[in-house]
Design a protein around this motif. Structure first.
Motif, mmCIF file in Angstrom:
data_model
loop_
_atom_site.group_PDB
_atom_site.id
_atom_site.type_symbol
_atom_site.label_atom_id
_atom_site.label_comp_id
_atom_site.label_asym_id
_atom_site.label_seq_id
_atom_site.Cartn_x
_atom_site.Cartn_y
_atom_site.Cartn_z
ATOM 1 N N ASP A 115 -8.242 -3.754 -1.066
ATOM 2 C CA ASP A 115 -8.059 -4.362 0.018
ATOM 3 C C ASP A 115 -9.189 -3.711 1.192
ATOM 4 O O ASP A 115 -8.986 -2.503 1.478
ATOM 5 C CB ASP A 115 -6.521 -4.213 0.771
ATOM 6 C CG ASP A 115 -6.380 -4.857 2.001
ATOM 7 O OD1 ASP A 115 -7.212 -5.440 2.614
ATOM 8 O OD2 ASP A 115 -5.008 -4.617 2.469
ATOM 9 N N ASP B 177 -4.194 -1.899 -5.575
ATOM 10 C CA ASP B 177 -3.603 -2.525 -4.586
ATOM 11 C C ASP B 177 -4.508 -3.624 -3.927
ATOM 12 O O ASP B 177 -5.751 -3.553 -4.287
ATOM 13 C CB ASP B 177 -3.703 -1.245 -3.297
ATOM 14 C CG ASP B 177 -2.835 -1.812 -2.167
ATOM 15 O OD1 ASP B 177 -2.087 -2.584 -2.070
ATOM 16 O OD2 ASP B 177 -2.992 -1.144 -1.096
ATOM 17 N N ASN C 63 -6.057 0.556 3.676
ATOM 18 C CA ASN C 63 -4.930 1.458 4.108
ATOM 19 C C ASN C 63 -4.636 2.520 3.020
ATOM 20 O O ASN C 63 -4.382 3.538 3.197
ATOM 21 C CB ASN C 63 -3.633 0.692 4.433
ATOM 22 C CG ASN C 63 -3.933 -0.264 5.604
ATOM 23 O OD1 ASN C 63 -4.762 0.046 6.462
ATOM 24 N ND2 ASN C 63 -3.172 -1.375 5.704
ATOM 25 N N SER D 171 0.778 -1.168 0.167
ATOM 26 C CA SER D 171 0.099 -0.002 0.011
ATOM 27 C C SER D 171 0.804 1.128 0.091
ATOM 28 O O SER D 171 0.658 2.238 -0.726
ATOM 29 C CB SER D 171 -0.946 0.097 1.299
ATOM 30 O OG SER D 171 -1.633 -0.960 1.200
HETATM 31 MG MG LIG Z 1 -1.908 -2.858 2.126
#
Ligand SMILES: [Mg+2]
Ligand SMILES: Nc1ncnc2c1ncn2[C@@H]1O[C@H](COP(=O)(O)OP(=O)(O)OP(=O)(O)O)[C@@H](O)[C@H]1O
Length: 265
Positions: A39, A120, A43, A16
């Motif tokens: 995700d 990501d 994050n 990330s």
């Molecule tokens: Mg991550």
């Protein structure tokens, strides 16, 4: 548009943080960047939302995979943010083919609106990870220099369901493995020895940043990077000496990744 997935089945290796810093860097260089956060921890979403240049889309990554997303806005840095629904997609096997197709179709539609799409992914591969690998042009794998990471390089290629070998053979023959990027590197004999092992066994998978003498790309552990990520900042914009020093170290690595993306465009 070239699509790059940050992927590693291990958590906490810097997927990330590197995805966000790369996205800021590409946007600053004038590229139109689309960021998709698959995700559910979110994050990257949290970090990017803290940055004033980010344009969040009205729909989430779950909506996108469900085929309910709209078109992302034309922006220097557009974000399709993570949401908690992402973690439930794995438990809906009848929808899996549809999720993959929806992501693929979305990226095809977005191809003229952006130069780069950065995706990501979550650790512990599942249908989101598979969809990203099936839809992408490139994969970059940050790793940490510990023994498990070195053992994990085999799994990255050979995992029965989600290994690159399987994905390329079955779904996405054009997927380019850009390479392994050691991150959170510390100047200890242990890490140096682990790096030497990778150079010995997997030199073809490291990113060569200099040819004479040969040097491979890596990113040191620097508290500025964690700080930037926690506060939604681009390291290059932080006004302190440590940030300037860190930027000097990481810029050539991000530039190398950017060059590899534009070479393929
Ligand atoms: Mg991550
Ligand atoms: N080079 C670095 N130096 C210092 N801190 C770093 C560096 N790279 C990442 N970090 C920090 O390490 C932590 C883990 O990084 P990050 O969240 O990017 O990993 P991840 O691979 O995305 O993890 P997950 O698999 O859980 O999503 C974060 O706090 C991040 O800010």
């Amino acid at each position: 548009m070239q699509t790059l997935v940050l992927a590693n089945q291990k958590g906490g290796v810097g997927k990330s943080a590197l995805a966000c810093q790369l996205a800021y860097h590409l946007a600053r260089a004038g590229k139109r960047v689309l960021f998709v956060d698959l995700d559910h921890q979110g994050n990257s979403t949290k970090a990017l939302l803290g940055h004033p240049k980010t344009s969040p889309c009205a729909f989430s990554a779950t909506h996108l995979l469900e085929g309910r997303g709209g078109m992302a806005p034309e922006a220097a840095l557009a974000l399709i943010g993570a949401d908690s629904g992402l973690s439930g997609l794995e438990r809906r096997p009848s929808g899996h083919n549809g999720f993959v197709e929806a992501l693929r179709a979305f990226l095809v539609c977005a191809t003229d609106r952006y130069d780069v799409c950065v995706i990501d992914t979550n650790p512990n591969p599942d249908i989101r990870y598979a969809a990203a690998m099936i839809a992408a042009d490139h994969v970059l794998s940050p790793i940490q220099l510990n023994q498990e990471a070195i053992d994990g390089i085999g799994a990255l290629f050979n995992h029965a369901r989600y290994g690159l070998g399987k994905i390329k053979a079955t779904f996405n023959p054009n997927l380019n493995f850009m390479g392994i990027l050691p991150n959170l590197v510390e100047p200890t004999p242990f890490q140096r020895n682990n790096f030497a092992q990778i150079v010995r066994h997997f030199p073809q998978h490291l990113l060569e940043i200099q040819s004479m003498p040969k040097l491979f790309a890596l990113i040191q552990k620097r508290s500025v990077i964690a700080e930037a990520q926690a506060s939604g900042q681009f390291v290059a914009d932080m006004r302190k000496t440590a940030a300037r020093d860190t930027w000097r170290e990481i810029k050539p690595v991000l530039d190398l990744i950017a060059r590899k993306l534009s070479k393929e465009a």
